[in-house]
Design a protein around this motif. Structure first.
Motif, short mmCIF file in Angstrom:
data_model
loop_
_atom_site.label_atom_id
_atom_site.label_comp_id
_atom_site.label_asym_id
_atom_site.label_seq_id
_atom_site.Cartn_x
_atom_site.Cartn_y
_atom_site.Cartn_z
N ILE A 18 6.85 -8.31 -7.04
CA ILE A 18 5.78 -9.02 -6.33
C ILE A 18 5.41 -8.26 -5.06
O ILE A 18 4.23 -8.09 -4.74
CB ILE A 18 6.21 -10.46 -6.00
N LYS A 19 6.40 -7.76 -4.35
CA LYS A 19 6.11 -7.02 -3.11
C LYS A 19 5.39 -5.70 -3.40
O LYS A 19 4.55 -5.26 -2.60
CB LYS A 19 7.39 -6.79 -2.31
N LYS A 20 5.70 -5.06 -4.51
CA LYS A 20 4.96 -3.84 -4.87
C LYS A 20 3.48 -4.14 -5.03
O LYS A 20 2.62 -3.37 -4.59
CB LYS A 20 5.51 -3.26 -6.18
N VAL A 21 3.17 -5.25 -5.68
CA VAL A 21 1.77 -5.61 -5.87
C VAL A 21 1.14 -6.04 -4.56
O VAL A 21 -0.02 -5.72 -4.28
CB VAL A 21 1.65 -6.72 -6.94
N ILE A 22 1.89 -6.76 -3.73
CA ILE A 22 1.38 -7.15 -2.42
C ILE A 22 1.01 -5.92 -1.59
O ILE A 22 -0.05 -5.88 -0.94
CB ILE A 22 2.42 -8.01 -1.66
N VAL A 23 1.87 -4.91 -1.61
CA VAL A 23 1.58 -3.68 -0.87
C VAL A 23 0.26 -3.07 -1.35
O VAL A 23 -0.57 -2.64 -0.54
CB VAL A 23 2.73 -2.66 -1.03
N ALA A 24 0.04 -3.05 -2.67
CA ALA A 24 -1.20 -2.50 -3.21
C ALA A 24 -2.41 -3.33 -2.79
O ALA A 24 -3.45 -2.78 -2.40
CB ALA A 24 -1.12 -2.42 -4.73
N ILE A 25 -2.29 -4.65 -2.84
CA ILE A 25 -3.40 -5.51 -2.45
C ILE A 25 -3.72 -5.35 -0.97
O ILE A 25 -4.89 -5.25 -0.57
CB ILE A 25 -3.07 -6.99 -2.78
N ARG A 26 -2.70 -5.30 -0.14
CA ARG A 26 -2.93 -5.12 1.30
C ARG A 26 -3.47 -3.73 1.62
O ARG A 26 -4.21 -3.54 2.58
CB ARG A 26 -1.64 -5.40 2.07
N LYS A 27 -3.10 -2.77 0.83
CA LYS A 27 -3.59 -1.40 1.02
C LYS A 27 -5.10 -1.32 0.76
O LYS A 27 -5.85 -0.72 1.54
CB LYS A 27 -2.85 -0.44 0.09
N GLU B 91 6.45 -9.65 5.24
CA GLU B 91 6.21 -8.37 5.90
C GLU B 91 6.31 -7.22 4.91
O GLU B 91 7.25 -7.13 4.12
CB GLU B 91 7.22 -8.18 7.03
N THR B 92 5.31 -6.34 4.95
CA THR B 92 5.31 -5.12 4.15
C THR B 92 4.83 -3.97 5.03
O THR B 92 4.15 -4.19 6.04
CB THR B 92 4.39 -5.23 2.92
N ALA B 93 5.20 -2.77 4.65
CA ALA B 93 4.80 -1.59 5.42
C ALA B 93 4.63 -0.41 4.49
O ALA B 93 5.25 -0.34 3.42
CB ALA B 93 5.83 -1.27 6.49
N VAL B 94 3.80 0.53 4.88
CA VAL B 94 3.60 1.79 4.16
C VAL B 94 3.85 2.92 5.15
O VAL B 94 3.18 2.99 6.19
CB VAL B 94 2.19 1.89 3.56
N ASP B 95 4.81 3.78 4.84
CA ASP B 95 5.17 4.90 5.73
C ASP B 95 5.48 4.41 7.15
O ASP B 95 5.11 5.03 8.14
CB ASP B 95 4.05 5.94 5.77
N GLY B 96 6.16 3.26 7.21
CA GLY B 96 6.57 2.73 8.50
C GLY B 96 5.51 1.97 9.26
O GLY B 96 5.78 1.45 10.35
N ALA C 55 3.16 -1.23 9.55
CA ALA C 55 3.07 -2.60 9.04
C ALA C 55 1.68 -2.88 8.47
O ALA C 55 0.67 -2.42 9.02
CB ALA C 55 3.40 -3.60 10.14
N GLN C 56 1.65 -3.62 7.38
CA GLN C 56 0.38 -4.00 6.77
C GLN C 56 -0.03 -5.39 7.24
O GLN C 56 0.80 -6.25 7.51
CB GLN C 56 0.50 -4.02 5.24
N GLU C 57 -1.34 -5.61 7.29
CA GLU C 57 -1.86 -6.92 7.62
C GLU C 57 -1.92 -7.79 6.36
O GLU C 57 -2.12 -7.28 5.25
CB GLU C 57 -3.27 -6.80 8.21
N ALA C 58 -1.77 -9.09 6.54
CA ALA C 58 -1.91 -10.02 5.43
C ALA C 58 -3.33 -9.95 4.88
O ALA C 58 -4.29 -9.75 5.63
CB ALA C 58 -1.58 -11.43 5.87
N TRP C 59 -3.45 -10.09 3.55
CA TRP C 59 -4.79 -10.06 2.93
C TRP C 59 -4.74 -10.85 1.64
O TRP C 59 -3.87 -10.65 0.80
CB TRP C 59 -5.21 -8.62 2.62
#
Length: 245
Positions: free
Chosen positions: A85-94, A132-137, A139-143
């Protein structure tokens, strides 16, 4: 990169079969479109991870999408769990899409329905800022996307609406046939790999037939169908008046 539409497919080629006409049309209308494959399709009878990766890249060029990536979940064995689920969240927030397209709610292949639920769950949870999720350190915003639409795959499911792809059907078939190891095409005529449910010329005929059937529902040549658990709304009747009937 923010996109307008983010299309998920559990296997490379799911997006091409289910919603590529919509993606092609949207890209040509000036919308930004991205694709995320959940697995590498490593359990497929034909081809390899390497060939599927190359074919997915070729198909992405044909569709004109702006980005494509693979989350490398386990084909056939991925679960709806926190990690995935977090992998998909990271993609959606990206990509911060307004619209998410994903697999059928239920289908012949068990991965399809399971991934459909996985993406739908992640699309909701992606809007919770305390996850909370992050990419390369960073933090991503909720989306949270405005809509999640499920495309129709092998089994016929009654759509809530259909998308006119009449001008893009030929390009859709070319995107599907980019998967030379999976589907019938001149490049696979002499293959020594075993025949499968999707590798015969008849299978491609069913893709065209489905698009013809759905197109007929709105008086156009070809269409792709979608199911939405959330009721789509309009603010005026122009959407109906302007469409071909």
């Amino acid at each position: 990169m923010k996109v307008d539409i983010l299309a998920f497919g559990v296997h490379p080629d799911d997006v091409e079969l289910g919603c590529s006409g919509t993606l092609i049309a949207s890209a040509q209308q000036g919308k930004k479109v991205a694709v995320v494959d959940l697995t590498q399709g490593e359990l497929g009878t034909r081809g390899t991870i390497e060939t599927r990766t190359a074919e997915a890249a070729e198909a992405a060029k044909i569709m004109g999408v702006h980005a494509r990536e693979n989350l490398k979940m386990a084909d056939g064995f991925f679960q709806i769990d926190e990690q995935n689920i977090k992998k998909v969240i990271v993609a959606i927030r990206k990509y911060q899409p307004d619209i998410v397209l994903c697999n059928a709610l239920e289908d012949r292949h068990p991965d399809h329905g399971r991934s459909s639920q996985l993406v739908e769950d992640a699309a909701f949870l992606s809007g919770l800022r305390k996850i909370e999720t992050a990419v390369d350190g960073v933090a991503q915003e909720a989306w949270r996307p405005k809509y999640v639409f499920h495309y129709i795959q092998d089994r016929y499911l009654k759509p809530d609406f259909v998308f006119d792809i009449s001008a893009h059907m030929e390009q859709k078939i070319k995107a599907v046939q980019a998967y030379h190891t999976q589907f019938h095409s001149p490049a696979t005529t002499n293959t020594h790999e075993p025949q499968t449910y999707i590798s015969s010329p008849d299978f491609l005929d069913t893709i065209t037939a489905r698009a013809l059937m759905l197109g007929k529902r709105i008086g156009v040549r070809y269409a792709e169908g979608y199911i939405s658990k959330k009721m789509p709304g309009i603010s005026d009747f122009d959407a109906f008046v302007q469409q071909t009937t």
